[in-house]
Design a protein around this motif. Sequence first.
Motif, short mmCIF file in Angstrom:
data_model
loop_
_atom_site.label_atom_id
_atom_site.label_comp_id
_atom_site.label_asym_id
_atom_site.label_seq_id
_atom_site.Cartn_x
_atom_site.Cartn_y
_atom_site.Cartn_z
N LYS A 15 0.82 -1.21 0.00
CA LYS A 15 0.00 0.00 0.00
C LYS A 15 0.85 1.26 0.00
CE LYS A 15 -4.17 1.81 2.22
NZ LYS A 15 -5.16 1.59 3.29
N GLU A 16 1.89 1.31 0.84
CA GLU A 16 2.72 2.52 0.89
C GLU A 16 3.74 2.56 -0.23
OE1 GLU A 16 5.43 4.94 4.17
OE2 GLU A 16 5.36 2.76 4.23
N LYS A 17 4.43 1.45 -0.47
CA LYS A 17 5.50 1.45 -1.46
C LYS A 17 4.99 1.51 -2.88
CE LYS A 17 9.62 -1.17 -2.77
NZ LYS A 17 10.43 -2.39 -2.48
N LEU A 18 3.95 0.72 -3.21
CA LEU A 18 3.43 0.67 -4.58
C LEU A 18 2.21 1.54 -4.80
CD1 LEU A 18 3.73 -3.19 -5.22
CD2 LEU A 18 5.37 -1.39 -5.79
N GLY A 19 1.55 2.00 -3.72
CA GLY A 19 0.35 2.81 -3.88
C GLY A 19 -0.83 2.01 -4.40
N ILE A 20 -0.94 0.74 -4.00
CA ILE A 20 -2.01 -0.14 -4.45
C ILE A 20 -2.74 -0.67 -3.23
CG2 ILE A 20 -2.57 -2.28 -5.68
CD1 ILE A 20 -0.12 -1.84 -7.39
N ASP A 21 -4.07 -0.69 -3.30
CA ASP A 21 -4.88 -1.18 -2.19
C ASP A 21 -5.98 -2.07 -2.76
OD1 ASP A 21 -5.79 -1.61 0.33
OD2 ASP A 21 -6.61 0.41 0.65
N ILE A 22 -6.67 -2.77 -1.88
CA ILE A 22 -7.75 -3.66 -2.28
C ILE A 22 -9.02 -3.22 -1.58
CG2 ILE A 22 -7.29 -5.33 -0.45
CD1 ILE A 22 -8.03 -7.53 -2.47
N TRP A 66 -8.49 -4.91 -6.90
CA TRP A 66 -7.34 -4.05 -6.64
C TRP A 66 -7.54 -2.70 -7.32
CZ3 TRP A 66 -3.84 -5.74 -3.20
CH2 TRP A 66 -3.73 -7.11 -2.98
N PHE A 67 -6.96 -1.65 -6.74
CA PHE A 67 -7.03 -0.33 -7.36
C PHE A 67 -5.82 0.49 -6.91
CE2 PHE A 67 -8.81 0.31 -3.21
CZ PHE A 67 -8.52 1.62 -2.87
N ARG A 68 -5.49 1.49 -7.70
CA ARG A 68 -4.37 2.37 -7.40
C ARG A 68 -4.84 3.57 -6.58
NH1 ARG A 68 0.62 2.05 -9.16
NH2 ARG A 68 1.16 0.52 -10.77
N LEU A 69 -4.06 3.92 -5.58
CA LEU A 69 -4.36 5.11 -4.80
C LEU A 69 -4.00 6.35 -5.60
CD1 LEU A 69 -2.86 3.98 -1.35
CD2 LEU A 69 -5.27 4.03 -1.97
N SER A 70 -4.78 7.40 -5.43
CA SER A 70 -4.44 8.67 -6.06
C SER A 70 -3.23 9.27 -5.35
CB SER A 70 -5.64 9.62 -5.99
OG SER A 70 -5.94 9.93 -4.64
N PRO A 71 -2.52 10.19 -5.99
CA PRO A 71 -1.37 10.81 -5.31
C PRO A 71 -1.72 11.43 -3.96
CG PRO A 71 -1.35 11.35 -7.63
CD PRO A 71 -2.64 10.65 -7.38
#
Length: 437
Positions: A313-320, A355-360
């Motif tokens: 989550k922190e390193k890749l910016g990906i969450d579920i 899965w989805f990408r977190l916004s900046p």
Amino acid sequence: MVRASITSLQTTNSQISPTEIPADANNSSWAARNPNRPVLMSRAPLNAAQKAQANARRASRKFSTAQRKETEDALTSAIQQLLADQNDKINAIALEHGVTQDKVKKLMGGEKHYKGHRNVQLANALIHVKAQEVNADRPRGAKYSLDEIREMVKDDEALQNLSLQDQQEYIDRLNEHRALRNMSVRASNTAAACDAQSTLDNVFKMLDALAVRTGIYACLFASRGHVYDTAQATWFGTNNVMDFWEDVLQMEADEIARKLEQWACMAGRNIDERETVQNMQRVCTRLLNSGLRTVAKRRDIRINYANFDVAIKEKLGIDIRGWPEGVPFQSPTSLNDLNALLKIRDALKDGSCRWFRLSPRQREEYSAQLAARRKKGEVVGKPRKKRADAGVQRKRKGKENAPPRKRARGSGSSTQAPKSTEYVETTDEDNTSGDDV
């Protein structure tokens, strides 16, 4: 559309016989191999009187359809004439006021009506309840039609002015009925084969249309699941997608379909045998890793459940999102609860868990939260286990016997040519030893 069917296997039934099954077990159909599942019963054939009534109704519907078509054609012509007159008036207004036709149409106001999801409506639920009430004991061919049942619902005072609780109860009953039909098994091999063929035909048409609209490539392989089943193995591909199997994997589509059929018939498993804990652990793990690799666009990545907050989550910016409630977020291989694994599998398949990408901005806020937790002394994630010989200098494996490294020669240093064996001077000892020989 490219499509083919494999009518028979080149191997014998003894080579693809099911796994060891008791001799007295009934394996003649898919329903017999799943005795704990609800069954969709096949319709009984019509007798002579019922066939005559059905033919009369078919002729009546054909006549009604022709009349309805004439009415619809007349209505379509009237609407087309209205649109033509409207366009002439819009053009005249645009010329009179010196504006474009698009502006006039925009000022006139337009609405786009989007077709919503076909959720269960109260009217359908009431018709379903009334149909079960009046048609339950009537034979085929003598059941009330939809229009007759609709009139019965209007005349039934008990179904009018229902409370919200009663309305929701009827809707839930219809939802349960639909779910039961979708998850029931076919009673005979013939019904199962017809259902498979009809559904696959619809899927093929949808994939072909999707390929035209979006330009995607799609391929599909289908096979029967038991040697007693009558459905044929088949494959389908849009455009020239089947060239991929021949060019890259050096396998023809027919060969893949035959191997799929052989593998499925060798197992011969029913639903309960397929939905074991071990199989569901593998399926869930495969779906989770595949989804993460697709979002991360990396093939070498795997889920770090213990340090998910930091490593993923922190390193890749990906969450579920959409993880099933009541199921702990951990590796499926650590779960031994079949119901929990089935929940994860169903959620991943229907897309509610993905899965989805977190916004900046979300990524920055989450990093700030982790930094605040670390500042308070909280351990974020699971720290790596410390080695027992930490702090002790260790020799590198394979380096103790390695030859010393040659020093790099400077660019300004002179080079000396190696001596030729022609000018190598011999010593007296060498000459003496040579003479003694």
